[in-house]
Design a protein around this motif. Sequence first.
Motif, PDB file in Angstrom:
ATOM      1  N   ALA A   1       0.832  -1.204   0.000  1.00 50.49           N
ATOM      2  CA  ALA A   1       0.000   0.000   0.000  1.00 50.49           C
ATOM      3  C   ALA A   1       0.868   1.256   0.000  1.00 50.49           C
ATOM      4  CB  ALA A   1      -0.927  -0.002   1.206  1.00 50.49           C
ATOM      5  N   ALA A   2       1.965   1.244   0.749  1.00 47.59           N
ATOM      6  CA  ALA A   2       2.858   2.393   0.761  1.00 47.59           C
ATOM      7  C   ALA A   2       3.504   2.594  -0.604  1.00 47.59           C
ATOM      8  CB  ALA A   2       3.926   2.227   1.843  1.00 47.59           C
ATOM      9  N   GLN A   3       3.900   1.501  -1.239  1.00 51.85           N
ATOM     10  CA  GLN A   3       4.474   1.616  -2.576  1.00 51.85           C
ATOM     11  C   GLN A   3       3.456   2.176  -3.567  1.00 51.85           C
ATOM     12  OE1 GLN A   3       5.963  -2.355  -3.328  1.00 51.85           O
ATOM     13  NE2 GLN A   3       8.002  -1.839  -2.559  1.00 51.85           N
ATOM     14  N   ALA A   4       2.210   1.766  -3.455  1.00 49.00           N
ATOM     15  CA  ALA A   4       1.171   2.280  -4.348  1.00 49.00           C
ATOM     16  C   ALA A   4       0.971   3.783  -4.132  1.00 49.00           C
ATOM     17  CB  ALA A   4      -0.135   1.535  -4.128  1.00 49.00           C
ATOM     18  N   GLU A   5       1.007   4.234  -2.877  1.00 48.49           N
ATOM     19  CA  GLU A   5       0.849   5.662  -2.601  1.00 48.49           C
ATOM     20  C   GLU A   5       2.033   6.466  -3.114  1.00 48.49           C
ATOM     21  OE1 GLU A   5      -2.018   5.237   1.375  1.00 48.49           O
ATOM     22  OE2 GLU A   5       0.066   5.893   1.594  1.00 48.49           O
ATOM     23  N   VAL A   6       3.240   5.953  -2.937  1.00 51.28           N
ATOM     24  CA  VAL A   6       4.419   6.654  -3.441  1.00 51.28           C
ATOM     25  C   VAL A   6       4.408   6.658  -4.970  1.00 51.28           C
ATOM     26  CG1 VAL A   6       6.938   6.724  -3.511  1.00 51.28           C
ATOM     27  CG2 VAL A   6       5.767   6.186  -1.370  1.00 51.28           C
ATOM     28  N   GLU A   7       3.960   5.582  -5.574  1.00 49.52           N
ATOM     29  CA  GLU A   7       3.848   5.571  -7.034  1.00 49.52           C
ATOM     30  C   GLU A   7       2.891   6.670  -7.510  1.00 49.52           C
ATOM     31  OE1 GLU A   7       2.633   2.716 -10.833  1.00 49.52           O
ATOM     32  OE2 GLU A   7       2.522   1.912  -8.790  1.00 49.52           O
ATOM     33  N   GLY A   8       1.774   6.843  -6.813  1.00 51.41           N
ATOM     34  CA  GLY A   8       0.844   7.908  -7.165  1.00 51.41           C
ATOM     35  C   GLY A   8       1.498   9.272  -7.076  1.00 51.41           C
ATOM     36  N   LEU A   9       2.279   9.482  -6.016  1.00 50.60           N
ATOM     37  CA  LEU A   9       3.005  10.739  -5.873  1.00 50.60           C
ATOM     38  C   LEU A   9       3.988  10.943  -7.021  1.00 50.60           C
ATOM     39  CD1 LEU A   9       4.063  13.230  -4.267  1.00 50.60           C
ATOM     40  CD2 LEU A   9       5.611  11.638  -3.092  1.00 50.60           C
ATOM     41  N   VAL A  10       4.776   9.924  -7.317  1.00 54.75           N
ATOM     42  CA  VAL A  10       5.799  10.039  -8.358  1.00 54.75           C
ATOM     43  C   VAL A  10       5.173  10.344  -9.712  1.00 54.75           C
ATOM     44  CG1 VAL A  10       7.526   8.721  -9.662  1.00 54.75           C
ATOM     45  CG2 VAL A  10       7.492   8.616  -7.159  1.00 54.75           C
ATOM     46  N   ARG A  11       4.101   9.659 -10.040  1.00 61.41           N
ATOM     47  CA  ARG A  11       3.461   9.892 -11.342  1.00 61.41           C
ATOM     48  C   ARG A  11       2.852  11.294 -11.417  1.00 61.41           C
ATOM     49  NH1 ARG A  11       2.808   5.473 -14.710  1.00 61.41           N
ATOM     50  NH2 ARG A  11       3.547   3.488 -13.838  1.00 61.41           N
ATOM     51  N   ALA A  12       2.326  11.796 -10.303  1.00 59.09           N
ATOM     52  CA  ALA A  12       1.799  13.164 -10.290  1.00 59.09           C
ATOM     53  C   ALA A  12       2.927  14.180 -10.447  1.00 59.09           C
ATOM     54  CB  ALA A  12       1.023  13.420  -9.007  1.00 59.09           C
ATOM     55  N   LEU A  13       4.045  13.934  -9.777  1.00 58.99           N
ATOM     56  CA  LEU A  13       5.182  14.843  -9.879  1.00 58.99           C
ATOM     57  C   LEU A  13       5.768  14.871 -11.283  1.00 58.99           C
ATOM     58  CD1 LEU A  13       7.118  14.029  -6.577  1.00 58.99           C
ATOM     59  CD2 LEU A  13       5.889  16.140  -7.096  1.00 58.99           C
ATOM     60  N   ALA A  14       5.760  13.742 -11.955  1.00 56.37           N
ATOM     61  CA  ALA A  14       6.403  13.618 -13.268  1.00 56.37           C
ATOM     62  C   ALA A  14       5.482  14.003 -14.413  1.00 56.37           C
ATOM     63  CB  ALA A  14       6.912  12.190 -13.467  1.00 56.37           C
ATOM     64  N   GLY A  15       4.334  14.619 -14.102  1.00 57.18           N
ATOM     65  CA  GLY A  15       3.428  15.050 -15.152  1.00 57.18           C
ATOM     66  C   GLY A  15       4.070  16.087 -16.057  1.00 57.18           C
ATOM     67  N   PRO A  16       3.474  16.342 -17.217  1.00 56.77           N
ATOM     68  CA  PRO A  16       4.053  17.282 -18.186  1.00 56.77           C
ATOM     69  C   PRO A  16       4.350  18.645 -17.569  1.00 56.77           C
ATOM     70  CG  PRO A  16       2.186  16.116 -19.144  1.00 56.77           C
ATOM     71  CD  PRO A  16       2.211  15.748 -17.689  1.00 56.77           C
ATOM     72  N   GLY A  17       5.590  19.120 -17.788  1.00 59.31           N
ATOM     73  CA  GLY A  17       5.988  20.422 -17.292  1.00 59.31           C
ATOM     74  C   GLY A  17       6.279  20.472 -15.811  1.00 59.31           C
ATOM     75  N   ARG A  18       6.383  19.331 -15.163  1.00 57.96           N
ATOM     76  CA  ARG A  18       6.599  19.320 -13.711  1.00 57.96           C
ATOM     77  C   ARG A  18       8.029  18.931 -13.359  1.00 57.96           C
ATOM     78  NH1 ARG A  18       0.587  17.040 -12.063  1.00 57.96           N
ATOM     79  NH2 ARG A  18      -0.512  18.901 -12.815  1.00 57.96           N
TER      80      ARG A  18
END
Length: 328
Positions: free
Chosen positions: A33-50
Amino acid sequence: MTAVPVPAEWAPHRAMWVGWPSHAELWEDDLEAAQAEVEGLVRALAGPGREQVRLLVGKREALEAAQARFAGVDGVTVVDGRFGDIWLRDTGPIFGQGSARAAAFRFNGWGGKYELEHDDTVATQIGAASGTPLDRHDFILEGGALDHDGRGTILTTRQCLLNPNRNPGWTEALAESALTEALGATRVVWLGDGLMNDHTDGHVDNLARFVGPGVVVCPVGWGADDPNDEVYDATARALTAEGLTVIRIPSPGRIENEDGEPIPASHMNFLIANGAVIVPSYGNEAATEAACNALRVVLSDREIIALPSLAILTGGGSFHCISQQEPA
């Protein structure tokens, strides 16, 4: 030589470091569950222009799976490293202007509570991987104990910075002198206690955060049983007395562990990124939405994104705690 002030978190970044939950023996049933939450954070951070995300994996056995998980994700680089746990805000270096240099400090496991192998080498690893020379300082300091306005004003708490389990004998004057030399502080705003049951001894990034020069957000209690209500009000009074503009943002309310004890859940552990603010959510959707609406007003140039962080919180922190920015 006195350093120049640390850039504010809302200044542009060239990269963002994030720790990857890597140790099953620490996270146990919460690892996936922690890995899934961190994955969500990473993908949000790596969005276009971020952000260009540097995902630090702390154990060789976890490296291959992390690489596969983020294969083909633009803006994410998986870095092989070693750490005891993911709290890079506290174990990593604090980058200066333009990331030309970074400050590194001694680390003692939050006052000897959690002394894990390799945590005292994280600053060295990140400095080497980022190509940033380190200025080493012979005192104990965690990055989450401070918040910066980019102009030399630093927020901190007496509960943490003057705790004898860090630097015995420190006074406000000695601490201010150290922060001036290492991080370019021109003013230190002292708060009192942090959140109940916070094993960091009251890190300020769970309590109050700059969102602009002279502007600070801090919580207001949510619900009649919020365990930190009095601490929040005392914090707001102290900030106002220092001449700062204070904006109150709803707390998550009372969040408990499996034994029914309050745990230090805080919307203040948001992460200001290029183009976005990532706000931790702990299951109280109404409180989270109210907090996000307030942040949309004061950080109107960025997308406000709420993401779950309950599993990460079982380890003791949230999104701000597991990250560290490199200013551009």
